[in-house]
Design a protein around this motif. Structure first.
Motif, PDB file in Angstrom:
ATOM      1  N   ASN A  53       0.817  -1.217   0.000  1.00  0.00           N
ATOM      2  CA  ASN A  53       0.000   0.000   0.000  1.00  0.00           C
ATOM      3  C   ASN A  53       0.850   1.266   0.000  1.00  0.00           C
ATOM      4  O   ASN A  53       0.411   2.302  -0.503  1.00  0.00           O
ATOM      5  N   SER A  54       2.062   1.200   0.540  1.00  0.00           N
ATOM      6  CA  SER A  54       2.963   2.345   0.456  1.00  0.00           C
ATOM      7  C   SER A  54       3.406   2.578  -0.983  1.00  0.00           C
ATOM      8  O   SER A  54       3.555   3.733  -1.428  1.00  0.00           O
ATOM      9  N   LYS A  55       3.606   1.508  -1.736  1.00  0.00           N
ATOM     10  CA  LYS A  55       3.948   1.647  -3.151  1.00  0.00           C
ATOM     11  C   LYS A  55       2.822   2.330  -3.916  1.00  0.00           C
ATOM     12  O   LYS A  55       3.072   3.128  -4.841  1.00  0.00           O
ATOM     13  N   LYS A  56       1.584   2.034  -3.562  1.00  0.00           N
ATOM     14  CA  LYS A  56       0.454   2.696  -4.215  1.00  0.00           C
ATOM     15  C   LYS A  56       0.483   4.201  -3.959  1.00  0.00           C
ATOM     16  O   LYS A  56       0.150   4.995  -4.854  1.00  0.00           O
ATOM     17  N   VAL A  57       0.875   4.591  -2.752  1.00  0.00           N
ATOM     18  CA  VAL A  57       0.995   6.021  -2.447  1.00  0.00           C
ATOM     19  C   VAL A  57       2.072   6.662  -3.323  1.00  0.00           C
ATOM     20  O   VAL A  57       1.889   7.762  -3.862  1.00  0.00           O
ATOM     21  N   ILE A  58       3.190   5.981  -3.489  1.00  0.00           N
ATOM     22  CA  ILE A  58       4.283   6.511  -4.316  1.00  0.00           C
ATOM     23  C   ILE A  58       3.840   6.655  -5.768  1.00  0.00           C
ATOM     24  O   ILE A  58       4.122   7.674  -6.423  1.00  0.00           O
ATOM     25  N   PHE A  59       3.132   5.666  -6.289  1.00  0.00           N
ATOM     26  CA  PHE A  59       2.631   5.752  -7.660  1.00  0.00           C
ATOM     27  C   PHE A  59       1.653   6.920  -7.823  1.00  0.00           C
ATOM     28  O   PHE A  59       1.636   7.589  -8.859  1.00  0.00           O
ATOM     29  N   GLN A  60       0.859   7.137  -6.792  1.00  0.00           N
ATOM     30  CA  GLN A  60      -0.083   8.256  -6.828  1.00  0.00           C
ATOM     31  C   GLN A  60       0.654   9.588  -6.893  1.00  0.00           C
ATOM     32  O   GLN A  60       0.279  10.480  -7.660  1.00  0.00           O
ATOM     33  N   VAL A  61       1.721   9.744  -6.132  1.00  0.00           N
ATOM     34  CA  VAL A  61       2.476  10.995  -6.128  1.00  0.00           C
ATOM     35  C   VAL A  61       3.132  11.242  -7.486  1.00  0.00           C
ATOM     36  O   VAL A  61       3.247  12.400  -7.926  1.00  0.00           O
ATOM     37  N   TYR A  87       7.396   2.467   3.872  1.00  0.00           N
ATOM     38  CA  TYR A  87       6.496   3.457   4.473  1.00  0.00           C
ATOM     39  C   TYR A  87       7.213   4.800   4.630  1.00  0.00           C
ATOM     40  O   TYR A  87       6.639   5.863   4.343  1.00  0.00           O
ATOM     41  N   ILE A  88       8.449   4.773   5.082  1.00  0.00           N
ATOM     42  CA  ILE A  88       9.238   6.003   5.214  1.00  0.00           C
ATOM     43  C   ILE A  88       9.445   6.652   3.850  1.00  0.00           C
ATOM     44  O   ILE A  88       9.347   7.883   3.709  1.00  0.00           O
ATOM     45  N   GLU A  89       9.715   5.845   2.845  1.00  0.00           N
ATOM     46  CA  GLU A  89       9.900   6.367   1.494  1.00  0.00           C
ATOM     47  C   GLU A  89       8.641   7.093   1.014  1.00  0.00           C
ATOM     48  O   GLU A  89       8.720   8.195   0.446  1.00  0.00           O
ATOM     49  N   ALA A 131      -2.939  11.531  -2.317  1.00  0.00           N
ATOM     50  CA  ALA A 131      -1.813  10.763  -1.780  1.00  0.00           C
ATOM     51  C   ALA A 131      -1.763  10.832  -0.256  1.00  0.00           C
ATOM     52  O   ALA A 131      -1.474   9.828   0.410  1.00  0.00           O
ATOM     53  N   GLU A 132      -2.054  11.989   0.314  1.00  0.00           N
ATOM     54  CA  GLU A 132      -2.053  12.123   1.775  1.00  0.00           C
ATOM     55  C   GLU A 132      -3.164  11.299   2.403  1.00  0.00           C
ATOM     56  O   GLU A 132      -2.970  10.707   3.474  1.00  0.00           O
ATOM     57  N   ASP A 133      -4.325  11.243   1.757  1.00  0.00           N
ATOM     58  CA  ASP A 133      -5.419  10.403   2.262  1.00  0.00           C
ATOM     59  C   ASP A 133      -5.030   8.927   2.217  1.00  0.00           C
ATOM     60  O   ASP A 133      -5.314   8.168   3.157  1.00  0.00           O
ATOM     61  N   ASP A 134      -4.374   8.519   1.132  1.00  0.00           N
ATOM     62  CA  ASP A 134      -3.935   7.129   1.019  1.00  0.00           C
ATOM     63  C   ASP A 134      -2.871   6.802   2.068  1.00  0.00           C
ATOM     64  O   ASP A 134      -2.863   5.704   2.645  1.00  0.00           O
ATOM     65  N   LEU A 135      -1.969   7.745   2.314  1.00  0.00           N
ATOM     66  CA  LEU A 135      -0.930   7.531   3.328  1.00  0.00           C
ATOM     67  C   LEU A 135      -1.537   7.422   4.722  1.00  0.00           C
ATOM     68  O   LEU A 135      -1.096   6.603   5.542  1.00  0.00           O
ATOM     69  N   ALA A 136      -2.548   8.241   5.009  1.00  0.00           N
ATOM     70  CA  ALA A 136      -3.231   8.156   6.306  1.00  0.00           C
ATOM     71  C   ALA A 136      -3.916   6.798   6.471  1.00  0.00           C
ATOM     72  O   ALA A 136      -3.914   6.218   7.567  1.00  0.00           O
ATOM     73  N   ALA A 137      -4.460   6.267   5.373  1.00  0.00           N
ATOM     74  CA  ALA A 137      -5.087   4.938   5.434  1.00  0.00           C
ATOM     75  C   ALA A 137      -4.042   3.865   5.705  1.00  0.00           C
ATOM     76  O   ALA A 137      -4.286   2.920   6.479  1.00  0.00           O
ATOM     77  N   VAL A 138      -2.879   3.977   5.091  1.00  0.00           N
ATOM     78  CA  VAL A 138      -1.790   3.021   5.354  1.00  0.00           C
ATOM     79  C   VAL A 138      -1.385   3.079   6.819  1.00  0.00           C
ATOM     80  O   VAL A 138      -1.163   2.043   7.463  1.00  0.00           O
ATOM     81  N   LEU A 186      14.339   7.075  -1.107  1.00  0.00           N
ATOM     82  CA  LEU A 186      13.614   8.276  -1.551  1.00  0.00           C
ATOM     83  C   LEU A 186      14.306   8.924  -2.746  1.00  0.00           C
ATOM     84  O   LEU A 186      13.639   9.435  -3.657  1.00  0.00           O
ATOM     85  N   THR A 187      15.615   8.926  -2.768  1.00  0.00           N
ATOM     86  CA  THR A 187      16.343   9.604  -3.841  1.00  0.00           C
ATOM     87  C   THR A 187      16.059   8.975  -5.203  1.00  0.00           C
ATOM     88  O   THR A 187      16.058   9.667  -6.226  1.00  0.00           O
ATOM     89  N   GLY A 188      15.809   7.681  -5.239  1.00  0.00           N
ATOM     90  CA  GLY A 188      15.456   7.038  -6.500  1.00  0.00           C
ATOM     91  C   GLY A 188      14.128   7.547  -7.036  1.00  0.00           C
ATOM     92  O   GLY A 188      13.972   7.786  -8.247  1.00  0.00           O
ATOM     93  N   GLU A 189      13.149   7.724  -6.147  1.00  0.00           N
ATOM     94  CA  GLU A 189      11.854   8.264  -6.566  1.00  0.00           C
ATOM     95  C   GLU A 189      11.978   9.726  -6.995  1.00  0.00           C
ATOM     96  O   GLU A 189      11.315  10.160  -7.943  1.00  0.00           O
ATOM     97  N   LEU A 190      12.832  10.471  -6.309  1.00  0.00           N
ATOM     98  CA  LEU A 190      13.040  11.867  -6.694  1.00  0.00           C
ATOM     99  C   LEU A 190      13.722  11.966  -8.065  1.00  0.00           C
ATOM    100  O   LEU A 190      13.447  12.892  -8.836  1.00  0.00           O
ATOM    101  N   MET A 191      14.605  11.028  -8.374  1.00  0.00           N
ATOM    102  CA  MET A 191      15.236  11.009  -9.686  1.00  0.00           C
ATOM    103  C   MET A 191      14.191  10.789 -10.776  1.00  0.00           C
ATOM    104  O   MET A 191      14.173  11.496 -11.794  1.00  0.00           O
TER     105      MET A 191
END
Length: 288
Positions: free
Chosen positions: A82-90, A143-145, A105-112, A193-198
């Motif tokens: 479910n954390s991956k789903k949040v990342i895809f949403q962002v 989750y931290i990512e 994305a914040e709503d999905d993260l709160a659900a996680v 996190l840096t990989g997602e930022l790239m």
């Protein structure tokens, strides 16, 4: 004569010793009925019972620990997925839908946090959760990512460890020692996190958001400089070293992308049919 008498005395002495031993045998045989020996026997039985009980308790503890590990692994997988789903949403963010995407994305993260992290916290609070770290570390890192990715896209800053642990306190029973994410898992998540930022920076460049990509590039550079000072103090942690190598690759990719845009931007030639009145094909003014 002397030799015979000497041997005779020796034989007599052996006879007396044998007689004394034969008299002692009944005493030794009946020694178990003495008070001293009677006291020793129950003590030996009590010691054996105590050892047996200790082994039984330890076996029960190991069984409970294995069952808990299986539940923790299941909860960690749910957190990861479910954390991956949040990342895809962002990653759907653009300059046109930023508020909408980040709100979702914040709503999905709160659900996680409230559903899946709560299960993990419930299993680990009040226990020696460090013993089960390998069972939940990957879910916590993901989750931290996701949490730090949302924070950066919203405010351009890094979500720190104390803020994450504070959010977990609300999920814990106040009478029990709460689960707290350790520094190592936090740093491993930040490294991811840096990989997602790239990927985000490359996507923003393709959409023409050059300034935003440059902002990401500077943030990842600063993050790498901070971590490269800390990692040598981590007792040669293999996993962190591998992630630092990947982080350096991400920094290089963002820098190369931004540099290419900067260089090619100065060489850019507008397409034919442009509406720019100052544009002249081959340097020759347009005929009226």
């Amino acid at each position: 004569m002397f030799k015979f008498s000497h041997c005779h005395r020796f034989t007599v002495a052996l006879t007396h010793m044998a007689a004394r031993k034969s008299h002692r045998l009944p005493q030794i045989a009946g020694a178990s009925s003495s008070p001293v020996e009677t006291a020793k026997k129950p003590r030996t039985m009590a010691t054996g019972s105590a050892i047996k009980d200790a082994f039984a308790k330890h076996a029960e503890y190991l069984n409970n620990l294995n069952e808990k590990r299986e539940r923790v692994v299941k909860a960690s997988r749910d957190v990861t997925m479910n954390s991956k789903k949040v990342i895809f949403q962002v990653h759907r963010i653009s300059k046109y839908n930023k508020e909408e995407v980040l709100s979702k994305a914040e709503d999905d993260l709160a659900a996680v946090t409230n559903q899946f992290m709560a299960k993990l916290v419930k299993e680990l609070q009040g226990t020696d959760f460090w013993k089960l770290r390998r069972a939940y570390t990957f879910g916590v890192q993901e989750y931290i990512e996701a949490a730090t990715f949302c924070r950066f896209c919203k405010t351009g800053t890094l979500l720190n460890l104390s803020e994450i642990n504070s959010s977990l306190l609300a999920l814990c029973d106040k009478s029990i020692e709460p689960l707290q994410i350790n520094v190592l898992d936090y740093l491993l998540g930040v490294a991811d996190l840096t990989g997602e930022l790239m990927r985000l920076a490359i996507g923003r460049i393709s959409d023409g958001e050059i300034e935003y990509a440059q902002k990401i590039c500077q943030f990842v550079r600063d993050l790498y400089r901070e971590l490269i000072v800390i990692v040598p103090l981590m007792d040669d942690h293999v996993e962190m070293k591998k992630k630092m190598e990947v982080m350096l690759q991400s920094v290089t990719k963002i820098e190369n992308a931004c540099f290419s845009v900067h260089v090619r931007g100065s060489e850019y030639i507008p397409l034919l049919g442009t509406d720019n009145p100052d544009f002249a094909f081959f340097g020759i003014s347009d005929f009226e």
